[in-house]
Design a protein around this motif. Structure first.
Motif, PDB file in Angstrom:
ATOM      1  N   LEU A  84       0.846  -1.186   0.000  1.00  0.00           N
ATOM      2  CA  LEU A  84       0.000   0.000   0.000  1.00  0.00           C
ATOM      3  C   LEU A  84       0.884   1.239   0.000  1.00  0.00           C
ATOM      4  O   LEU A  84       1.885   1.288   0.708  1.00  0.00           O
ATOM      5  N   THR A  85       0.499   2.236  -0.785  1.00  0.00           N
ATOM      6  CA  THR A  85       1.323   3.428  -0.956  1.00  0.00           C
ATOM      7  C   THR A  85       0.740   4.631  -0.218  1.00  0.00           C
ATOM      8  O   THR A  85      -0.411   5.017  -0.463  1.00  0.00           O
ATOM      9  N   GLN A  86       1.541   5.199   0.670  1.00  0.00           N
ATOM     10  CA  GLN A  86       1.154   6.412   1.392  1.00  0.00           C
ATOM     11  C   GLN A  86       2.214   7.482   1.158  1.00  0.00           C
ATOM     12  O   GLN A  86       3.388   7.163   0.931  1.00  0.00           O
ATOM     13  N   PRO A  87       1.840   8.756   1.251  1.00  0.00           N
ATOM     14  CA  PRO A  87       2.871   9.800   1.192  1.00  0.00           C
ATOM     15  C   PRO A  87       3.733   9.724   2.440  1.00  0.00           C
ATOM     16  O   PRO A  87       3.215   9.434   3.528  1.00  0.00           O
ATOM     17  N   PRO A  88       5.039   9.954   2.329  1.00  0.00           N
ATOM     18  CA  PRO A  88       5.923   9.849   3.491  1.00  0.00           C
ATOM     19  C   PRO A  88       5.592  10.856   4.591  1.00  0.00           C
ATOM     20  O   PRO A  88       5.762  10.553   5.775  1.00  0.00           O
ATOM     21  N   SER A  89       5.141  12.040   4.180  1.00  0.00           N
ATOM     22  CA  SER A  89       4.871  13.061   5.177  1.00  0.00           C
ATOM     23  C   SER A  89       3.796  14.030   4.689  1.00  0.00           C
ATOM     24  O   SER A  89       3.594  14.212   3.481  1.00  0.00           O
ATOM     25  N   VAL A  90       3.093  14.605   5.638  1.00  0.00           N
ATOM     26  CA  VAL A  90       2.135  15.683   5.402  1.00  0.00           C
ATOM     27  C   VAL A  90       2.269  16.664   6.559  1.00  0.00           C
ATOM     28  O   VAL A  90       2.734  16.289   7.645  1.00  0.00           O
ATOM     29  N   SER A  91       1.862  17.894   6.309  1.00  0.00           N
ATOM     30  CA  SER A  91       1.918  18.877   7.379  1.00  0.00           C
ATOM     31  C   SER A  91       0.801  19.896   7.199  1.00  0.00           C
ATOM     32  O   SER A  91       0.303  20.116   6.090  1.00  0.00           O
TER      33      SER A  91
END
Lengths: 114, 110
Positions: B4-11
């Motif tokens: 499953l692919t998630q973005p490494p970071s969000v802010s």
């Protein structure tokens, strides 16, 4: 209170063995399938193995198949993970988790190093 | 490489809203329920969302989940500094006969 408590982690040499335990309390253990999930240092979650409530169905991640064995003793409300032929890449915090991953233990640390 | 692919970071800033995506395939997200987990630093993961969009008892309604096709999304509104954590999606993969997780997304509340 629903609780899972892991134990049995430690330092082991490559090729060695270790047996992890997970003691369950506060719920009817025999009614739930259970999981082992691990997390290598600084890495994400990796599912390791699952076992159904009556031990009829067992699944393993490819990375541990043939080396790890999951089992349970419903009379003792306990889940186990026998780990053989350990490798450096098995170094991780090992968590037990209830079906649906709705309850997790605090984890036990396994370090494989010479 | 996670299934499953998630973005490494969000802010995002305190009080704002953020979404975290989780992309998979027909053998996992497309045909199975998705869960979301929050892992605060130094602690065990905690279930936030199950069955795509249900919240366990005690999880505030600031957290929401949705699924469309082979993707899922976690939404968090009214961001608080205490929400800073790693977030993981997870589901069963019918082809692998294995539980699979995303690589995790680190949320920073600026």
């Amino acid at each position: 209170e629903v609780q899972l408590v892991e134990s049995g982690g430690g330092l082991v040499k490559p090729g060695g063995s270790l047996r992890l335990s997970c003691a369950a309390s506060g719920f009817t253990f025999s009614s739930y399938s259970m999981n082992w999930v691990r997390q290598a240092p600084g890495k994400g979650l990796e599912w390791v193995s699952s076992i159904s409530s009556s031990s009829s169905y067992i699944y393993y991640a490819d990375s541990v198949k043939g080396r790890f064995t999951i089992s349970r003793d419903n009379a003792k409300n306990s889940l186990y993970l026998q780990m053989n032929s350990l490798r450096a890449e098995d170094t991780a915090v090992y968590y037990c988790a209830r079906r649906g991953m709705d309850v997790w233990g605090q984890g036990t640390t396994v370090t494989v190093s010479s | 490489q996670s299934v499953l692919t998630q973005p490494p970071s969000v802010s995002a800033a305190p009080g704002q809203k953020v979404t975290i995506s989780c992309s998979g395939s027909s053998s996992n997200i497309g045909n199975n329920y998705v869960s979301w987990y929050q892992q605060l630093p130094g602690t065990a993961p905690k279930l936030l969302i199950y069955d795509n969009n249900k919240r366990p008892s005690g999880i505030p309604d600031r957290f929401s989940g949705s699924k469309s096709g082979t993707s899922a999304t976690l939404g968090i509104t009214g961001l608080q500094t205490g929400d800073e954590a790693d977030y993981y999606c997870g589901t069963w993969d019918s082809s692998l006969s294995a539980e699979v997780f995303g690589g995790g997304t680190k949320l920073t509340v600026l």
